[in-house]
Design a protein around this motif. Structure first.
Motif, PDB file in Angstrom:
ATOM      1  N   UNK A  50       0.843  -1.198   0.000  1.00  0.00           N
ATOM      2  CA  UNK A  50       0.000   0.000   0.000  1.00  0.00           C
ATOM      3  C   UNK A  50       0.881   1.252   0.000  1.00  0.00           C
ATOM      4  N   UNK A  51       1.900   1.258   0.836  1.00  0.00           N
ATOM      5  CA  UNK A  51       2.809   2.409   0.928  1.00  0.00           C
ATOM      6  C   UNK A  51       3.572   2.618  -0.372  1.00  0.00           C
ATOM      7  N   UNK A  80      -6.442   3.156 -13.920  1.00  0.00           N
ATOM      8  CA  UNK A  80      -6.818   2.013 -13.095  1.00  0.00           C
ATOM      9  C   UNK A  80      -7.525   2.449 -11.820  1.00  0.00           C
ATOM     10  N   UNK A  81      -8.412   1.612 -11.357  1.00  0.00           N
ATOM     11  CA  UNK A  81      -8.995   1.820 -10.039  1.00  0.00           C
ATOM     12  C   UNK A  81      -7.904   1.604  -8.996  1.00  0.00           C
ATOM     13  N   UNK A  82      -8.050   2.210  -7.846  1.00  0.00           N
ATOM     14  CA  UNK A  82      -7.046   2.146  -6.784  1.00  0.00           C
ATOM     15  C   UNK A  82      -6.702   0.700  -6.426  1.00  0.00           C
ATOM     16  N   UNK A  83      -7.684  -0.141  -6.220  1.00  0.00           N
ATOM     17  CA  UNK A  83      -7.446  -1.538  -5.827  1.00  0.00           C
ATOM     18  C   UNK A  83      -6.683  -2.294  -6.913  1.00  0.00           C
ATOM     19  N   UNK A  84      -7.008  -2.043  -8.184  1.00  0.00           N
ATOM     20  CA  UNK A  84      -6.305  -2.704  -9.287  1.00  0.00           C
ATOM     21  C   UNK A  84      -4.852  -2.262  -9.350  1.00  0.00           C
ATOM     22  N   UNK A  85      -4.624  -0.982  -9.153  1.00  0.00           N
ATOM     23  CA  UNK A  85      -3.266  -0.452  -9.145  1.00  0.00           C
ATOM     24  C   UNK A  85      -2.445  -1.094  -8.020  1.00  0.00           C
ATOM     25  N   UNK A  86      -3.022  -1.183  -6.833  1.00  0.00           N
ATOM     26  CA  UNK A  86      -2.324  -1.784  -5.690  1.00  0.00           C
ATOM     27  C   UNK A  86      -2.006  -3.247  -5.982  1.00  0.00           C
ATOM     28  N   UNK A  87      -2.921  -3.968  -6.596  1.00  0.00           N
ATOM     29  CA  UNK A  87      -2.664  -5.375  -6.912  1.00  0.00           C
ATOM     30  C   UNK A  87      -1.592  -5.521  -7.990  1.00  0.00           C
ATOM     31  N   UNK A  88      -1.504  -4.577  -8.928  1.00  0.00           N
ATOM     32  CA  UNK A  88      -0.413  -4.590  -9.910  1.00  0.00           C
ATOM     33  C   UNK A  88       0.938  -4.418  -9.215  1.00  0.00           C
ATOM     34  N   UNK A  89       0.997  -3.511  -8.253  1.00  0.00           N
ATOM     35  CA  UNK A  89       2.231  -3.308  -7.491  1.00  0.00           C
ATOM     36  C   UNK A  89       2.561  -4.576  -6.709  1.00  0.00           C
TER      37      UNK A  89
END
Length: 151
Positions: A11-12, A65-74
């Motif tokens: 997340x960070x 991207x939606x926030x959750x999708x972006x976080x999952x990509x990271x």
């Protein structure tokens, strides 16, 4: 983090990468990622030494991207990098055929991300005594001796 089944580090890092996208007005971000290369063996936590390494992380930040999708990509990118985190910058530079400048320069990134989890202090938050043993050295730690910095 719990909702997405990921870590606070992910997340960070996601927030950090998105901030760099905004500040640099570019979607391609290259940053250094500090990794822990401590031996993953029994009693590896007792081996003395500095087991830190910094590797380049190149990430395309898709602002659509939606926030959750972006976080999952990271999250996925960090899993992919796990196999390469023990390579030194010199080895990576040789593999990618980057020019080897002076020892003070770095051909990959100008800024880095270092996530530190002070998990040993979690017991203090959960109600243990301030003078309980913390760490493997057997020394006692008083939480009042620590203070916030860089806030």
């Amino acid at each position: 983090a719990r909702t997405l089944n990921t870590t606070v580090k992910v997340i960070s890092l996601s927030a950090y990468l998105y901030l760099l996208k905004i500040l640099n007005n570019t979607s391609e971000i290259v940053t250094g990622l500090v990794t822990n290369t401590r031996p993953n063996t029994e009693d590896g936590d007792k081996v003395l030494g500095c087991f830190l390494n910094t590797i380049p992380l190149k990430f395309e930040v898709d602002g659509n991207l939606q926030c959750a999708d972006f976080i999952m990509d990271v999250h996925k990118k960090l899993i992919e990098l796990k196999n390469h985190e023990t390579l030194s910058l010199l080895e990576i530079s040789s593999i990618t055929k980057e020019p080897k400048g002076s020892t003070a320069s770095n051909p990959f990134f100008d800024i880095l991300f270092n996530y530190i989890d002070f998990h040993v202090f979690q017991d203090l938050v959960e109600g243990e005594s301030k003078s309980d043993n913390i760490g493997t050295t057997g020394s006692r730690v008083n939480i009042s001796e620590y203070e916030r910095t860089n806030t």
